[in-house]
Scaffold this active site. Structure first.
Site, PDB file in Angstrom:
ATOM      1  N   ASN A  52       0.834  -1.205   0.000  1.00 62.10           N
ATOM      2  CA  ASN A  52       0.000   0.000   0.000  1.00 62.10           C
ATOM      3  C   ASN A  52       0.865   1.249   0.000  1.00 62.10           C
ATOM      4  O   ASN A  52       1.964   1.265   0.555  1.00 62.10           O
ATOM      5  CB  ASN A  52      -0.939   0.000   1.206  1.00 62.10           C
ATOM      6  CG  ASN A  52      -1.894  -1.179   1.157  1.00 62.10           C
ATOM      7  OD1 ASN A  52      -2.043  -1.803   0.116  1.00 62.10           O
ATOM      8  ND2 ASN A  52      -2.528  -1.481   2.272  1.00 62.10           N
ATOM      9  N   HIS A  69       5.833  -0.544  -2.836  1.00 61.85           N
ATOM     10  CA  HIS A  69       5.353   0.188  -4.014  1.00 61.85           C
ATOM     11  C   HIS A  69       5.365   1.699  -3.814  1.00 61.85           C
ATOM     12  O   HIS A  69       4.676   2.418  -4.538  1.00 61.85           O
ATOM     13  CB  HIS A  69       3.943  -0.306  -4.398  1.00 61.85           C
ATOM     14  CG  HIS A  69       3.923  -1.736  -4.857  1.00 61.85           C
ATOM     15  ND1 HIS A  69       2.777  -2.496  -4.915  1.00 61.85           N
ATOM     16  CD2 HIS A  69       4.929  -2.544  -5.297  1.00 61.85           C
ATOM     17  CE1 HIS A  69       3.074  -3.710  -5.369  1.00 61.85           C
ATOM     18  NE2 HIS A  69       4.373  -3.769  -5.588  1.00 61.85           N
ATOM     19  N   CYS A 106      11.170  14.030  -8.992  1.00 64.08           N
ATOM     20  CA  CYS A 106      11.397  14.616 -10.308  1.00 64.08           C
ATOM     21  C   CYS A 106      11.600  13.494 -11.327  1.00 64.08           C
ATOM     22  O   CYS A 106      12.377  12.572 -11.083  1.00 64.08           O
ATOM     23  CB  CYS A 106      12.655  15.491 -10.225  1.00 64.08           C
ATOM     24  SG  CYS A 106      13.216  16.043 -11.842  1.00 64.08           S
ATOM     25  N   CYS A 153       9.593  20.442 -11.235  1.00 63.10           N
ATOM     26  CA  CYS A 153      10.741  20.377 -10.328  1.00 63.10           C
ATOM     27  C   CYS A 153      11.324  21.780 -10.199  1.00 63.10           C
ATOM     28  O   CYS A 153      11.640  22.415 -11.221  1.00 63.10           O
ATOM     29  CB  CYS A 153      11.777  19.416 -10.901  1.00 63.10           C
ATOM     30  SG  CYS A 153      13.342  19.433 -10.015  1.00 63.10           S
ATOM     31  N   GLY A 194      -5.264  -9.194   2.835  1.00 62.32           N
ATOM     32  CA  GLY A 194      -5.950  -8.230   1.972  1.00 62.32           C
ATOM     33  C   GLY A 194      -5.240  -7.937   0.670  1.00 62.32           C
ATOM     34  O   GLY A 194      -5.254  -6.804   0.206  1.00 62.32           O
ATOM     35  N   THR A 195      -4.645  -8.974   0.104  1.00 58.85           N
ATOM     36  CA  THR A 195      -4.039  -8.780  -1.229  1.00 58.85           C
ATOM     37  C   THR A 195      -4.523  -9.873  -2.169  1.00 58.85           C
ATOM     38  O   THR A 195      -4.685 -11.023  -1.759  1.00 58.85           O
ATOM     39  CB  THR A 195      -2.491  -8.755  -1.169  1.00 58.85           C
ATOM     40  OG1 THR A 195      -1.977  -8.708  -2.508  1.00 58.85           O
ATOM     41  CG2 THR A 195      -1.898  -9.952  -0.454  1.00 58.85           C
TER      42      THR A 195
HETATM   43  C1  BJW Z   1     -10.098  -7.644   1.754  1.00 56.25           C
HETATM   44  C2  BJW Z   1     -10.927  -6.690   2.290  1.00 56.25           C
HETATM   45  C3  BJW Z   1     -11.015  -6.676   3.673  1.00 56.25           C
HETATM   46  C4  BJW Z   1     -11.013  -6.406   0.218  1.00 56.25           C
HETATM   47  N1  BJW Z   1     -10.308  -7.546   4.380  1.00 56.25           N
HETATM   48  N2  BJW Z   1      -9.417  -8.508   2.474  1.00 56.25           N
HETATM   49  C5  BJW Z   1       5.872 -12.436 -13.126  1.00 56.25           C
HETATM   50  C6  BJW Z   1       4.830 -12.957 -13.891  1.00 56.25           C
HETATM   51  C7  BJW Z   1       4.023 -12.097 -14.639  1.00 56.25           C
HETATM   52  C8  BJW Z   1       4.215 -10.724 -14.641  1.00 56.25           C
HETATM   53  C9  BJW Z   1       5.231 -10.224 -13.883  1.00 56.25           C
HETATM   54  C10 BJW Z   1       6.048 -11.075 -13.150  1.00 56.25           C
HETATM   55  N3  BJW Z   1       6.960 -10.318 -12.499  1.00 56.25           N
HETATM   56  C11 BJW Z   1       6.711  -9.012 -12.793  1.00 56.25           C
HETATM   57  C12 BJW Z   1       5.687  -8.933 -13.638  1.00 56.25           C
HETATM   58  C13 BJW Z   1       5.069  -7.687 -14.188  1.00 56.25           C
HETATM   59  C14 BJW Z   1       4.206  -6.941 -13.196  1.00 56.25           C
HETATM   60  C15 BJW Z   1       3.092  -7.852 -12.697  1.00 56.25           C
HETATM   61  O1  BJW Z   1       3.105  -8.373 -11.602  1.00 56.25           O
HETATM   62  N4  BJW Z   1       2.047  -8.006 -13.484  1.00 56.25           N
HETATM   63  C16 BJW Z   1       0.895  -8.808 -13.036  1.00 56.25           C
HETATM   64  C17 BJW Z   1      -0.383  -8.016 -13.283  1.00 56.25           C
HETATM   65  C18 BJW Z   1       0.937 -10.159 -13.671  1.00 56.25           C
HETATM   66  N5  BJW Z   1       5.003  -6.433 -12.079  1.00 56.25           N
HETATM   67  C19 BJW Z   1       5.680  -5.321 -12.199  1.00 56.25           C
HETATM   68  O2  BJW Z   1       5.695  -4.675 -13.230  1.00 56.25           O
HETATM   69  C20 BJW Z   1       6.473  -4.849 -10.996  1.00 56.25           C
HETATM   70  N6  BJW Z   1       7.807  -4.546 -11.401  1.00 56.25           N
HETATM   71  C21 BJW Z   1       8.705  -5.493 -11.666  1.00 56.25           C
HETATM   72  O3  BJW Z   1       8.487  -6.662 -11.442  1.00 56.25           O
HETATM   73  O4  BJW Z   1       9.880  -5.009 -12.195  1.00 56.25           O
HETATM   74  C22 BJW Z   1      10.722  -5.942 -12.867  1.00 56.25           C
HETATM   75  C23 BJW Z   1      10.009  -6.445 -14.116  1.00 56.25           C
HETATM   76  C24 BJW Z   1       9.359  -5.561 -14.939  1.00 56.25           C
HETATM   77  C25 BJW Z   1       8.687  -6.014 -16.090  1.00 56.25           C
HETATM   78  C26 BJW Z   1       8.662  -7.388 -16.372  1.00 56.25           C
HETATM   79  C27 BJW Z   1       9.311  -8.284 -15.516  1.00 56.25           C
HETATM   80  C28 BJW Z   1       9.986  -7.801 -14.376  1.00 56.25           C
HETATM   81  C29 BJW Z   1       5.899  -3.546 -10.445  1.00 56.25           C
HETATM   82  C30 BJW Z   1       4.573  -3.753  -9.819  1.00 56.25           C
HETATM   83  C31 BJW Z   1       4.061  -2.391  -9.334  1.00 56.25           C
HETATM   84  C32 BJW Z   1       2.637  -2.467  -8.836  1.00 56.25           C
HETATM   85  N7  BJW Z   1       2.171  -1.141  -8.661  1.00 56.25           N
HETATM   86  C33 BJW Z   1       0.804  -0.930  -8.181  1.00 56.25           C
HETATM   87  C34 BJW Z   1       0.523   0.582  -8.217  1.00 56.25           C
HETATM   88  C35 BJW Z   1       1.219   1.299  -7.065  1.00 56.25           C
HETATM   89  C36 BJW Z   1       0.905   2.746  -7.054  1.00 56.25           C
HETATM   90  C37 BJW Z   1      -0.547   3.023  -6.819  1.00 56.25           C
HETATM   91  O5  BJW Z   1      -1.131   2.576  -5.809  1.00 56.25           O
HETATM   92  O6  BJW Z   1      -1.115   3.709  -7.673  1.00 56.25           O
HETATM   93  O7  BJW Z   1       0.668  -1.443  -6.846  1.00 56.25           O
HETATM   94  S1  BJW Z   1      -0.388  -1.875  -9.093  1.00 56.25           S
HETATM   95  C38 BJW Z   1      -1.422  -2.244  -7.712  1.00 56.25           C
HETATM   96  O8  BJW Z   1      -1.435  -3.653  -7.452  1.00 56.25           O
HETATM   97  C39 BJW Z   1      -0.754  -1.582  -6.518  1.00 56.25           C
HETATM   98  C40 BJW Z   1      -0.936  -2.599  -5.450  1.00 56.25           C
HETATM   99  O9  BJW Z   1       0.006  -2.422  -4.412  1.00 56.25           O
HETATM  100  C41 BJW Z   1      -0.762  -3.902  -6.194  1.00 56.25           C
HETATM  101  C42 BJW Z   1      -1.360  -5.084  -5.515  1.00 56.25           C
HETATM  102  O10 BJW Z   1      -2.737  -4.970  -5.381  1.00 56.25           O
HETATM  103  P1  BJW Z   1      -3.436  -5.499  -4.048  1.00 56.25           P
HETATM  104  O11 BJW Z   1      -2.937  -4.733  -2.895  1.00 56.25           O
HETATM  105  O12 BJW Z   1      -3.328  -6.952  -3.982  1.00 56.25           O
HETATM  106  O13 BJW Z   1      -4.956  -5.010  -4.277  1.00 56.25           O
HETATM  107  P2  BJW Z   1      -6.131  -5.705  -5.087  1.00 56.25           P
HETATM  108  O14 BJW Z   1      -7.137  -4.649  -5.336  1.00 56.25           O
HETATM  109  O15 BJW Z   1      -5.620  -6.478  -6.250  1.00 56.25           O
HETATM  110  O16 BJW Z   1      -6.712  -6.800  -4.078  1.00 56.25           O
HETATM  111  C43 BJW Z   1      -7.380  -6.424  -2.882  1.00 56.25           C
HETATM  112  C44 BJW Z   1      -7.656  -7.703  -2.112  1.00 56.25           C
HETATM  113  O17 BJW Z   1      -8.204  -7.345  -0.871  1.00 56.25           O
HETATM  114  C45 BJW Z   1      -8.673  -8.620  -2.808  1.00 56.25           C
HETATM  115  O18 BJW Z   1      -8.171  -9.957  -2.773  1.00 56.25           O
HETATM  116  C46 BJW Z   1      -9.928  -8.516  -1.922  1.00 56.25           C
HETATM  117  O19 BJW Z   1     -10.658  -9.734  -1.846  1.00 56.25           O
HETATM  118  C47 BJW Z   1      -9.306  -8.202  -0.586  1.00 56.25           C
HETATM  119  N8  BJW Z   1     -10.139  -7.443   0.332  1.00 56.25           N
HETATM  120  N9  BJW Z   1     -11.501  -5.947   1.227  1.00 56.25           N
HETATM  121  C48 BJW Z   1      -9.529  -8.470   3.703  1.00 56.25           C
HETATM  122  N10 BJW Z   1     -11.826  -5.789   4.292  1.00 56.25           N
END
Ligand code: BJW
Length: 247
Positions: free
Chosen positions: A104, A121, A129, A149, A189-190
Site C-alpha cells: 500500500n 510500491h 522529479c 521540479c 488483503g491482497t
Molecule cells: C479484503 C478486504 C477486507 C477487500 N479484508 N481482504 C511475473 C509474472 C508475470 C508478470 C510479472 C512477473 N513479475 C513481474 C511482472 C510484471 C508486473 C506484474 O506483476 N504483473 C501482473 C499483473 C501479472 N510487475 C511489475 O511490473 C512490478 N515490477 C517489476 O516486477 O519489475 C521488474 C520487471 C518488470 C517487467 C517485467 C518483468 C519484471 C511492479 C509492480 C508495481 C505495482 N504497482 C501498483 C501501483 C502502485 C501505485 C498506486 O497505488 O497507484 O501497486 S499496481 C497495484 O497492485 C498496486 C498494489 O500495491 C498492487 C497489488 O494490489 P493489491 O494490494 O493486492 O490489491 P487488489 O485490489 O488487487 O486486491 C485487494 C484484495 O483485498 C482482494 O483480494 C480482496 O478480496 C481483498 N479485500 N476488502 C480483507 N476488508
C-alpha cells in the site's frame, strides 16, 4: 459470538520467533480506500487503475494521472486507520520479531503506530522529479499540473512503483530476507496478483513457514497456504490475536 480458531494455529502464533506480514489494498478497504481492483467511484469510475498506474499513461496524459493521484491523496487524508491496521501495530508488541511489508502507498500502517514499515510500491505522499529521480517535497504552486521540479523544470510524479518499473531494491531485499527467515507469514488483503510481492508468501512457504492468508475472498494463493481465513481483516485480525494472546 466468538469464532473458534484452530488451536494448532494459536500455538504456532504463540511460539513464533519471527512473524512477517504482507499487506495489500484490502487492509485499507475498511478505512474507505477503494482497493486497486475494485470499481473506482464517481469521477474516476470510467478509468481502470491498471491503465493509470503506468509510466506510459503518465507520458501520454500527465495531467490526468497527476489528478488521479491528487484525488487519492485526498481520500487517504480523510481516512483513518482501521482495527486491522491497529491489530498489526499491536502484533509488533506480542511477538519477538515482526517484519511488516506493505504494497500500500497510503501510509495508514504508520498512522496506526507501526514503525519500520517496508513499502514495496512507494508512497503517494512523496513526489519525485522524473528527470533527476530525486524526492522533491517543496515547490511553488504556479498552477502547473503536474507541478514542475524547482531545480530542473521537469514534471514531478508520485513516488510510487508503476507496472514495468523496478521495486526499490533495499525494500525488496528486506522483504525477501524476511520471507526466508520468518516462521509465520501473514498475507492480508491482497489479491496476490502482482509480482514480485505475490511471490513472497510462496517463498516463505517453501522455506518452511506457516502461511496464513486473511482475505474476504479466495485468491490465487488460497490453495497454497497453510490457513486461509475468510473475512475482513479488521474483524479477523483483532479476534485472532486476542485468541492467541488472551489478556
Ligand atoms: C479484503 C478486504 C477486507 C477487500 N479484508 N481482504 C511475473 C509474472 C508475470 C508478470 C510479472 C512477473 N513479475 C513481474 C511482472 C510484471 C508486473 C506484474 O506483476 N504483473 C501482473 C499483473 C501479472 N510487475 C511489475 O511490473 C512490478 N515490477 C517489476 O516486477 O519489475 C521488474 C520487471 C518488470 C517487467 C517485467 C518483468 C519484471 C511492479 C509492480 C508495481 C505495482 N504497482 C501498483 C501501483 C502502485 C501505485 C498506486 O497505488 O497507484 O501497486 S499496481 C497495484 O497492485 C498496486 C498494489 O500495491 C498492487 C497489488 O494490489 P493489491 O494490494 O493486492 O490489491 P487488489 O485490489 O488487487 O486486491 C485487494 C484484495 O483485498 C482482494 O483480494 C480482496 O478480496 C481483498 N479485500 N476488502 C480483507 N476488508
Amino acid at each position: 459470538m466468538i469464532r473458534e480458531f484452530d488451536s494448532a494455529l494459536l500455538v504456532t502464533l504463540r511460539n513464533a520467533r519471527h512473524v512477517a506480514v504482507l499487506t495489500g489494498a484490502g487492509v485499507s478497504a475498511e478505512s474507505g480506500i477503494p482497493t486497486f481492483r475494485d470499481a473506482q467511484t464517481g469521477l474516476w469510475s470510467r478509468f481502470r487503475p491498471e491503465e493509470l498506474a503506468t509510466s506510459e499513461a503518465f507520458d501520454r496524459d500527465p495531467k490526468l494521472v497527476w489528478e488521479w493521484y491528487a484525488w487519492r491523496r485526498d481520500v487517504v487524508a480523510r481516512a483513518a486507520p482501521n482495527p486491522g491496521h491497529a491489530a498489526i501495530a499491536r502484533l509488533a508488541r506480542l511477538v519477538p520479531r515482526l517484519t511488516l511489508v506493505t504494497q500500500n502507498v497510503d501510509g495508514l500502517h504508520q498512522r496506526a503506530g507501526s514503525s519500520d514499515v517496508i513499502e514495496l510500491h512507494g508512497n503517494i505522499h512523496r513526489s519525485r522529479c522524473v528527470r533527476e529521480n530525486r524526492l522533491v517535497d517543496d515547490w511553488q504552486d504556479v498552477g502547473d499540473v503536474p507541478p514542475r521540479c524547482p531545480r530542473c523544470g521537469a514534471y514531478l510524479r508520485p513516488d510510487v512503483v508503476w507496472f514495468g518499473e523496478m521495486l526499490p531494491a533495499p525494500a525488496l531485499e528486506q522483504a525477501e530476507r524476511a520471507a526466508h527467515d520468518c516462521d509465520v507469514f501473514f498475507c492480508v488483503g491482497t489479491s496476490a496478483a502482482v509480482y514480485p510481492a505475490a511471490q513472497l508468501p510462496l517463498t516463505a512457504r517453501d522455506a518452511g513457514a506457516t502461511v496464513i492468508e486473511v482475505n474476504k475472498d479466495p485468491t490465487r494463493i488460497s490453495g497454497a497456504v497453510t490457513y486461509s481465513l475468510r473475512g475482513a481483516s479488521g474483524d479477523i485480525l483483532p479476534r485472532l490475536f486476542a485468541a492467541a494472546w488472551p489478556t
